[in-house]
Design an enzyme around this catalytic site. Structure first.
Site, mmCIF file in Angstrom:
data_model
loop_
_atom_site.group_PDB
_atom_site.id
_atom_site.type_symbol
_atom_site.label_atom_id
_atom_site.label_comp_id
_atom_site.label_asym_id
_atom_site.label_seq_id
_atom_site.Cartn_x
_atom_site.Cartn_y
_atom_site.Cartn_z
ATOM 1 N N LYS A 173 -37.512 36.591 -15.010
ATOM 2 C CA LYS A 173 -36.059 36.493 -15.230
ATOM 3 C C LYS A 173 -35.760 36.030 -16.654
ATOM 4 C CE LYS A 173 -34.269 35.492 -10.659
ATOM 5 N NZ LYS A 173 -34.001 34.412 -9.720
ATOM 6 N N ASN B 7 -15.164 25.357 1.342
ATOM 7 C CA ASN B 7 -15.776 26.549 1.940
ATOM 8 C C ASN B 7 -15.548 26.599 3.454
ATOM 9 O OD1 ASN B 7 -16.596 27.670 -0.414
ATOM 10 N ND2 ASN B 7 -18.792 27.461 -0.063
ATOM 11 N N GLY C 105 -11.806 41.030 10.261
ATOM 12 C CA GLY C 105 -12.868 42.026 10.114
ATOM 13 C C GLY C 105 -14.090 41.632 10.899
ATOM 14 N N CYS D 122 -23.027 31.827 0.922
ATOM 15 C CA CYS D 122 -22.362 30.511 0.878
ATOM 16 C C CYS D 122 -21.710 30.094 2.200
ATOM 17 C CB CYS D 122 -21.321 30.504 -0.235
ATOM 18 S SG CYS D 122 -22.052 30.935 -1.809
ATOM 19 N N LYS E 144 -23.995 29.454 5.314
ATOM 20 C CA LYS E 144 -24.888 28.316 5.039
ATOM 21 C C LYS E 144 -24.103 26.996 4.983
ATOM 22 C CE LYS E 144 -25.961 27.920 0.525
ATOM 23 N NZ LYS E 144 -25.533 26.649 -0.060
HETATM 24 C C1 UGA Z 1 -17.375 31.743 -1.586
HETATM 25 C C2 UGA Z 1 -16.090 30.985 -2.007
HETATM 26 O O1 UGA Z 1 -14.961 31.847 -1.934
HETATM 27 C C3 UGA Z 1 -16.222 30.436 -3.442
HETATM 28 O O2 UGA Z 1 -15.073 29.668 -3.779
HETATM 29 C C4 UGA Z 1 -17.472 29.541 -3.506
HETATM 30 O O3 UGA Z 1 -17.678 29.039 -4.811
HETATM 31 C C5 UGA Z 1 -18.689 30.348 -3.086
HETATM 32 O O4 UGA Z 1 -18.495 30.857 -1.755
HETATM 33 C C6 UGA Z 1 -19.872 29.436 -3.142
HETATM 34 O O5 UGA Z 1 -19.927 28.481 -2.372
HETATM 35 O O6 UGA Z 1 -20.715 29.592 -4.058
HETATM 36 P P1 UGA Z 1 -18.346 34.204 -2.002
HETATM 37 O O7 UGA Z 1 -19.449 33.838 -1.078
HETATM 38 O O8 UGA Z 1 -18.664 34.901 -3.275
HETATM 39 O O9 UGA Z 1 -17.498 32.882 -2.437
HETATM 40 O O10 UGA Z 1 -17.404 35.164 -1.183
HETATM 41 P P2 UGA Z 1 -15.892 35.217 -0.666
HETATM 42 O O11 UGA Z 1 -15.116 36.124 -1.527
HETATM 43 O O12 UGA Z 1 -15.338 33.882 -0.437
HETATM 44 O O13 UGA Z 1 -16.119 35.941 0.742
HETATM 45 C C7 UGA Z 1 -16.980 35.376 1.745
HETATM 46 C C8 UGA Z 1 -17.004 36.242 2.969
HETATM 47 O O14 UGA Z 1 -15.760 36.153 3.668
HETATM 48 C C9 UGA Z 1 -17.207 37.743 2.703
HETATM 49 O O15 UGA Z 1 -18.098 38.262 3.669
HETATM 50 C C10 UGA Z 1 -15.833 38.337 2.864
HETATM 51 O O16 UGA Z 1 -15.842 39.688 3.251
HETATM 52 C C11 UGA Z 1 -15.268 37.450 3.970
HETATM 53 N N1 UGA Z 1 -13.788 37.402 3.978
HETATM 54 C C12 UGA Z 1 -13.102 36.882 2.930
HETATM 55 C C13 UGA Z 1 -13.102 37.842 5.100
HETATM 56 O O17 UGA Z 1 -13.711 38.311 6.094
HETATM 57 N N2 UGA Z 1 -11.733 37.767 5.123
HETATM 58 C C14 UGA Z 1 -11.038 37.267 4.077
HETATM 59 O O18 UGA Z 1 -9.780 37.213 4.172
HETATM 60 C C15 UGA Z 1 -11.730 36.811 2.947
#
Ligand code: UGA
Length: 419
Positions: free
Chosen positions: A23, A196, A241, A248, A251
């Site tokens: 990396k 989260n 959904g 994240c 976990k």
């Molecule tokens: C998430 C948090 O949103 C971030 O703020 C945080 O920093 C990050 O985890 C982390 O702890 O590092 P991320 O895992 O990239 O970010 O993804 P999200 O966009 O939050 O989505 C998480 C999951 O929820 C996805 O599978 C998404 O499809 C689902 N989701 C999200 C839904 O099913 N419905 C929604 O309305 C929003």
């Protein structure tokens, strides 16, 4: 990498260290080993302020502030494995001692259970007897939007046991002009989990509302829109959904539940949040069976494998879980994803057919399941796809497509909680 690149972009000198030589070799050449929009551009733009190494001793001599950004994966019982954090702390302590470093600051970016800051202090103290400080500075970056989230944060949280080091860490971010919350370390560690877990709870809540909408004949999209207009509720994270996935939410929800438990508190709500999340994939399969009958020997085409759109990440992806459940029922599964096929190949059974083009997967399919909300799936030529399929059935696990348009085209269309 995002934290490092953004800190360099706002004017700091940053050294990025990893134990993975491959990396670091790539990064030294300006090649980014992960997919994150615009990260390669940002890294290449700031090469004069960034350096990459595998040698901790070099870092320790140069840096004033040390961010720990290693992973904290889930262990079998749901708790977070902080062995990588502990090992970095130990190595830092040894090297502080070796080079007689003056008053270094160690900052955790990794998501760590409450109490980890204290553990880091004890580990470093064993190796190094002089002054040092420990801070917690959790990140709130979303994959796919990580740079924008880092550069325009809603808030910056810094936990510390002494004001001076908290101020030093805060000063790194002064140009971002975001609200800065300075608190103690356990509170900062807890803020990350609470954020989260709350967002995951919102998702499980709207998924349950959608499931009730399905049985009473209401429309969850209209419900989510209307309740989201109430500022106290807010519109975001109300998309129903197949449940939340990624590295994240699953976990962190499990870890919060687990460390609450180890500390004598039973976090009842999170048990249900997890249960609802897992149930969503099974409900998609139930809808599919209602539409097409038993799945044994049926060709099922799954569109989308990434845990959400705009990423190639399949960790804890609902789509991967769904594919595995379909296989258990004897279905012959084909899959397509615009970005995640390579990563999916590493985790899926050889019998799953990976297709490079959606139309290839649709040929002879008994049903299509939309498992990731890639916007480009909306623009597929659904009229042709219908002709290619054996049965015109779509189960939209992400409520991506327009139900009336799909029905007009002659599809048997089912979303989640949608009329
Ligand atoms: C998430 C948090 O949103 C971030 O703020 C945080 O920093 C990050 O985890 C982390 O702890 O590092 P991320 O895992 O990239 O970010 O993804 P999200 O966009 O939050 O989505 C998480 C999951 O929820 C996805 O599978 C998404 O499809 C689902 N989701 C999200 C839904 O099913 N419905 C929604 O309305 C929003």
């Amino acid at each position: 990498m995002v934290t490092g690149a953004c800190l360099a972009d706002i004017g700091h000198d940053v050294i990025i260290l990893d134990i993975d030589r491959a990396k670091i070799d790539k990064l030294q050449k300006g090649i980014v080993p992960i997919f994150e929009p615009s990260l390669d551009r940002l890294i290449n733009k700031n090469m004069d302020k960034l350096s990459f190494t595998t040698h901790l001793d070099e870092v320790v001599r140069e840096a004033d502030i040390h961010f720990i950004c290693v992973w904290t994966p889930t262990m079998e019982d749901g708790s977070a494995d902080i062995s990588a954090v502990r090992s970095v702390a130990r190595e830092l302590g040894k090297n502080f001692n070796k080079f007689k470093v003056k008053a270094p600051i160690i900052v955790t970016k990794s998501t760590v259970p409450v109490g980890t800051g204290k553990a880091i202090r004890q580990i470093v103290r064993k190796e190094y007897k002089n002054d040092f400080a420990v801070c917690s500075n959790p990140e709130f970056l979303r994959e796919g939007q990580a740079i924008a989230d880092m550069m325009h944060p809603d808030r910056i949280v810094i936990g510390s046991s002494d004001e001076e080091s908290a101020k030093k860490v805060a000063s790194l971010y002064k140009d971002l002009r975001a609200p800065i919350i300075i608190t103690d370390i356990p509170t900062a560690e807890m803020i990350k989990y609470a954020a989260n877990a709350f967002l995951a709870t919102k998702i499980s809540f709207i998924n349950e509302v959608a499931n009730v909408c399905d049985v009473v004949g209401a429309d969850v999209e209209a419900v989510a829109d209307a309740i989201g207009m109430d500022n106290r509720i807010g519109k975001s994270f109300l998309k129903p959904g197949m449940g939340y996935g990624g590295s994240c939410f699953p976990k962190d929800v499990r870890a919060l539940k687990q460390f609450s438990n180890t500390n004598g508190y039973d976090f009842k709500l999170l048990k249900s949040v997890i249960e609802v999340n897992e149930q969503q994939r099974e409900l998609v399969i139930e809808k599919l069976i209602r539409a097409t009958g038993p799945l044994k020997g049926k060709n099922i085409f799954v569109l989308g494998l990434a845990f959400k759109a705009h990423t190639d990440d399949v960790r804890e992806s609902g789509a991967i879980d769904l594919v595995q459940r379909l296989q258990k029922q004897g279905a012959l599964v084909r899959v397509h994803d615009p970005l995640a096929l390579l990563n999916a190949k590493k985790v899926l059974d050889d019998k799953v057919k990976l297709v490079g083009q959606p139309h290839e997967g649709a040929n002879g399919a008994h049903a299509i399941i939309i498992a990731t909300e890639w916007p480009e799936f909306k623009d597929l030529d659904w009229e042709i796809i219908k002709k290619q399929m054996t049965e015109p059935i779509i189960i939209d696990g992400r409520n991506l497509l327009d139900p009336s348009k799909m029905r007009e085209l002659g599809f048997l269309y089912e979303g989640i909680g949608r009329r």
